[in-house]
Design a protein around this motif. Sequence first.
Motif, PDB file in Angstrom:
ATOM      1  N   GLY A 317      38.460  21.138  42.180  1.00 35.04           N
ATOM      2  CA  GLY A 317      38.995  22.419  42.622  1.00 35.04           C
ATOM      3  C   GLY A 317      37.896  23.391  43.001  1.00 35.04           C
ATOM      4  O   GLY A 317      36.696  23.111  42.889  1.00 35.04           O
ATOM      5  N   LEU A 318      38.287  24.560  43.449  1.00 40.12           N
ATOM      6  CA  LEU A 318      37.345  25.592  43.867  1.00 40.12           C
ATOM      7  C   LEU A 318      36.604  26.156  42.664  1.00 40.12           C
ATOM      8  O   LEU A 318      37.211  26.495  41.644  1.00 40.12           O
ATOM      9  N   LYS A 319      35.273  26.255  42.785  1.00 40.31           N
ATOM     10  CA  LYS A 319      34.449  26.864  41.747  1.00 40.31           C
ATOM     11  C   LYS A 319      33.871  28.182  42.267  1.00 40.31           C
ATOM     12  O   LYS A 319      33.562  28.321  43.460  1.00 40.31           O
ATOM     13  N   ALA A 320      33.724  29.134  41.354  1.00 41.34           N
ATOM     14  CA  ALA A 320      33.074  30.403  41.661  1.00 41.34           C
ATOM     15  C   ALA A 320      31.813  30.507  40.814  1.00 41.34           C
ATOM     16  O   ALA A 320      31.892  30.548  39.583  1.00 41.34           O
ATOM     17  N   LEU A 321      30.663  30.506  41.472  1.00 38.86           N
ATOM     18  CA  LEU A 321      29.384  30.626  40.780  1.00 38.86           C
ATOM     19  C   LEU A 321      29.004  32.103  40.783  1.00 38.86           C
ATOM     20  O   LEU A 321      28.830  32.708  41.848  1.00 38.86           O
ATOM     21  N   ARG A 322      28.891  32.675  39.611  1.00 38.89           N
ATOM     22  CA  ARG A 322      28.701  34.119  39.480  1.00 38.89           C
ATOM     23  C   ARG A 322      27.342  34.418  38.851  1.00 38.89           C
ATOM     24  O   ARG A 322      27.018  33.892  37.781  1.00 38.89           O
ATOM     25  N   ARG A 323      26.552  35.250  39.543  1.00 38.98           N
ATOM     26  CA  ARG A 323      25.244  35.638  39.014  1.00 38.98           C
ATOM     27  C   ARG A 323      25.254  37.118  38.689  1.00 38.98           C
ATOM     28  O   ARG A 323      25.382  37.964  39.582  1.00 38.98           O
ATOM     29  N   THR A 324      25.132  37.424  37.407  1.00 33.61           N
ATOM     30  CA  THR A 324      25.061  38.801  36.933  1.00 33.61           C
ATOM     31  C   THR A 324      23.719  38.986  36.252  1.00 33.61           C
ATOM     32  O   THR A 324      23.423  38.297  35.268  1.00 33.61           O
ATOM     33  N   GLY A 325      22.904  39.905  36.787  1.00 32.15           N
ATOM     34  CA  GLY A 325      21.540  40.023  36.270  1.00 32.15           C
ATOM     35  C   GLY A 325      20.767  38.768  36.623  1.00 32.15           C
ATOM     36  O   GLY A 325      20.558  38.464  37.781  1.00 32.15           O
ATOM     37  N   THR A 326      20.379  38.007  35.606  1.00 34.54           N
ATOM     38  CA  THR A 326      19.673  36.750  35.842  1.00 34.54           C
ATOM     39  C   THR A 326      20.477  35.558  35.317  1.00 34.54           C
ATOM     40  O   THR A 326      19.946  34.453  35.230  1.00 34.54           O
ATOM     41  N   THR A 327      21.743  35.787  34.983  1.00 32.76           N
ATOM     42  CA  THR A 327      22.553  34.749  34.355  1.00 32.76           C
ATOM     43  C   THR A 327      23.611  34.220  35.314  1.00 32.76           C
ATOM     44  O   THR A 327      24.334  35.003  35.947  1.00 32.76           O
ATOM     45  N   TRP A 328      23.713  32.888  35.400  1.00 32.84           N
ATOM     46  CA  TRP A 328      24.743  32.242  36.197  1.00 32.84           C
ATOM     47  C   TRP A 328      25.894  31.797  35.303  1.00 32.84           C
ATOM     48  O   TRP A 328      25.671  31.282  34.205  1.00 32.84           O
ATOM     49  N   THR A 329      27.105  31.990  35.784  1.00 32.68           N
ATOM     50  CA  THR A 329      28.309  31.502  35.112  1.00 32.68           C
ATOM     51  C   THR A 329      29.148  30.752  36.130  1.00 32.68           C
ATOM     52  O   THR A 329      29.341  31.234  37.258  1.00 32.68           O
ATOM     53  N   VAL A 330      29.629  29.565  35.772  1.00 35.41           N
ATOM     54  CA  VAL A 330      30.474  28.769  36.652  1.00 35.41           C
ATOM     55  C   VAL A 330      31.918  28.886  36.188  1.00 35.41           C
ATOM     56  O   VAL A 330      32.254  28.499  35.064  1.00 35.41           O
ATOM     57  N   HIS A 331      32.753  29.442  37.050  1.00 37.37           N
ATOM     58  CA  HIS A 331      34.171  29.594  36.743  1.00 37.37           C
ATOM     59  C   HIS A 331      34.981  28.590  37.552  1.00 37.37           C
ATOM     60  O   HIS A 331      34.775  28.452  38.766  1.00 37.37           O
ATOM     61  N   SER A 332      35.913  27.921  36.923  1.00 32.16           N
ATOM     62  CA  SER A 332      36.940  27.230  37.681  1.00 32.16           C
ATOM     63  C   SER A 332      37.915  28.282  38.202  1.00 32.16           C
ATOM     64  O   SER A 332      37.916  29.432  37.753  1.00 32.16           O
ATOM     65  N   THR A 333      38.730  27.914  39.191  1.00 33.91           N
ATOM     66  CA  THR A 333      39.679  28.872  39.756  1.00 33.91           C
ATOM     67  C   THR A 333      41.043  28.217  39.895  1.00 33.91           C
ATOM     68  O   THR A 333      41.203  27.008  39.690  1.00 33.91           O
ATOM     69  N   THR A 334      41.995  29.023  40.289  1.00 33.59           N
ATOM     70  CA  THR A 334      43.352  28.525  40.477  1.00 33.59           C
ATOM     71  C   THR A 334      43.589  27.984  41.878  1.00 33.59           C
ATOM     72  O   THR A 334      44.703  27.593  42.211  1.00 33.59           O
ATOM     73  N   ALA A 335      42.541  27.960  42.718  1.00 33.95           N
ATOM     74  CA  ALA A 335      42.681  27.478  44.093  1.00 33.95           C
ATOM     75  C   ALA A 335      42.135  26.062  44.219  1.00 33.95           C
ATOM     76  O   ALA A 335      41.236  25.655  43.481  1.00 33.95           O
ATOM     77  N   LYS A 336      42.652  25.324  45.167  1.00 35.91           N
ATOM     78  CA  LYS A 336      42.191  23.975  45.480  1.00 35.91           C
ATOM     79  C   LYS A 336      41.818  23.913  46.961  1.00 35.91           C
ATOM     80  O   LYS A 336      42.481  24.503  47.800  1.00 35.91           O
ATOM     81  N   GLY A 337      40.750  23.187  47.265  1.00 35.15           N
ATOM     82  CA  GLY A 337      40.365  23.007  48.657  1.00 35.15           C
ATOM     83  C   GLY A 337      38.924  23.399  48.902  1.00 35.15           C
ATOM     84  O   GLY A 337      38.147  23.656  47.978  1.00 35.15           O
ATOM     85  N   LYS A 338      38.569  23.463  50.197  1.00 33.13           N
ATOM     86  CA  LYS A 338      37.198  23.762  50.603  1.00 33.13           C
ATOM     87  C   LYS A 338      37.115  25.188  51.138  1.00 33.13           C
ATOM     88  O   LYS A 338      37.835  25.559  52.058  1.00 33.13           O
ATOM     89  N   PRO A 339      36.219  26.007  50.580  1.00 37.65           N
ATOM     90  CA  PRO A 339      36.059  27.373  51.085  1.00 37.65           C
ATOM     91  C   PRO A 339      35.246  27.373  52.377  1.00 37.65           C
ATOM     92  O   PRO A 339      34.285  26.615  52.517  1.00 37.65           O
ATOM     93  N   THR A 340      35.628  28.225  53.321  1.00 38.78           N
ATOM     94  CA  THR A 340      34.927  28.303  54.609  1.00 38.78           C
ATOM     95  C   THR A 340      34.440  29.696  54.938  1.00 38.78           C
ATOM     96  O   THR A 340      33.631  29.859  55.854  1.00 38.78           O
ATOM     97  N   ALA A 341      34.933  30.712  54.231  1.00 35.86           N
ATOM     98  CA  ALA A 341      34.504  32.089  54.492  1.00 35.86           C
ATOM     99  C   ALA A 341      34.696  32.899  53.226  1.00 35.86           C
ATOM    100  O   ALA A 341      35.560  32.593  52.403  1.00 35.86           O
ATOM    101  N   ALA A 342      33.888  33.941  53.085  1.00 33.67           N
ATOM    102  CA  ALA A 342      34.023  34.852  51.946  1.00 33.67           C
ATOM    103  C   ALA A 342      33.385  36.179  52.316  1.00 33.67           C
ATOM    104  O   ALA A 342      32.441  36.246  53.116  1.00 33.67           O
ATOM    105  N   THR A 343      33.921  37.244  51.736  1.00 31.43           N
ATOM    106  CA  THR A 343      33.343  38.571  51.938  1.00 31.43           C
ATOM    107  C   THR A 343      33.813  39.492  50.835  1.00 31.43           C
ATOM    108  O   THR A 343      34.684  39.137  50.028  1.00 31.43           O
ATOM    109  N   THR A 344      33.232  40.698  50.809  1.00 28.83           N
ATOM    110  CA  THR A 344      33.568  41.697  49.797  1.00 28.83           C
ATOM    111  C   THR A 344      34.014  42.978  50.477  1.00 28.83           C
ATOM    112  O   THR A 344      33.385  43.430  51.446  1.00 28.83           O
ATOM    113  N   VAL A 345      35.103  43.559  49.991  1.00 26.83           N
ATOM    114  CA  VAL A 345      35.543  44.890  50.405  1.00 26.83           C
ATOM    115  C   VAL A 345      35.668  45.722  49.129  1.00 26.83           C
ATOM    116  O   VAL A 345      36.569  45.492  48.320  1.00 26.83           O
ATOM    117  N   GLY A 346      34.746  46.645  48.932  1.00 28.16           N
ATOM    118  CA  GLY A 346      34.721  47.395  47.690  1.00 28.16           C
ATOM    119  C   GLY A 346      34.443  46.459  46.530  1.00 28.16           C
ATOM    120  O   GLY A 346      33.433  45.762  46.508  1.00 28.16           O
TER     121      GLY A 346
END
Length: 366
Positions: A317-346
């Motif tokens: 499934g889709l993973k979200a790799l999150r870097r806060t400060g100098t620490t990485w955290t790998v989160h599983s998500t509720t989505a399945k498939g291949k991500p092709t785009a991402a962005t941030t609004v606020g």
Amino acid sequence: MRTRALVTVLVATLVAAGCGGPDGPPPLALTKVDLPGAPVTLTPSGGALLIGLHRDGQPVVPALVRRDASGAVTEIPTTTATPYGKLARWTQIATDGTRLFAVGGERGGAHGNVRWSVWDGALAGLTEKRQAFSTFGGYGAGDLVGVVITPAGPVVLGGWDNPNGGFDVATWLPSGDDWIRQPSAGTALEASREALPFPIAATPLGDGIMIVGWQFADGREQPVAWRSKSGNTGWTKTPLPAPPTAHGAAMSVSCSAAECVAAGRLDSTLALWRLTGDTWSQLPDVPTFPVSDTDVLPAPAVTPDGTVVQFIGTPDGLKALRRTGTTWTVHSTTAKGKPTAATTVGTTIYTVVDDALWSVDITKLP
């Protein structure tokens, strides 16, 4: 028998812990965004999001909608001028808050090459501008990367044949409704026998443009960034930090006013780089995930507090790799498939996964 039973319990415990047991980070509950078509591109526009859509079987296939801060979705009319424009899939849509420019393409013809289309307009509507075949096609044509708006005006970016071999990184500027290719000779965009450039993604940066990709030099693929100082002027080229024998490429990039973060691969493994000031550095301790040269890697999502989120598809499934400060955290998500785009609004992160758009509020992450 008792020893064997204890070993079995121990192995089961280790496997459970490795699969995100109670001590692991909780999965991210992404929210699916309902849209009148399949999302292809994402473009922040102030507090809103512009979403390029593809709709099979519709009279006008390339569509564009605006999702405002309340979640309301409004369609922006698109007007085509060519048969291939009606079939185009968006490559990139750019806005400066007032104007809109877009690039799309669809394969066709005897050789199956991409037939490119260019569009401009505003939030009231986006119109394809017919171009001569030789503008983006013909014997010397390469692919288009997209379009970027700078204070000096819009620039279409891609590749074009170098008469001495290989392809230059190419740029086009508008003249009325026509797009005119600019010379690359003598600039950092020019190919040479020592280094053949391959641009992959582009975004605005300050008064200029940031392009990332790779070059073939010294017998290997090397991740590279090209940056202009203002508009289409003052180009420089910077190889990104990598081990001296590594093969790799930068495949996507996002920039704010202060910095950029690029995502790519080194020896078929995920890698990320950060630009601070004029200096690129490789982000350390990135969780290990495979990335091939045929994968599409969405741009890193960077929030106002500096948190970096990189989405990557896995068999689990889709993973979200999150870097806060100098620490990485790998989160599983509720989505399945291949991500092709991402962005941030606020504080909201959006990602396209297969044919669906998902969102998550970074302030609510565990």
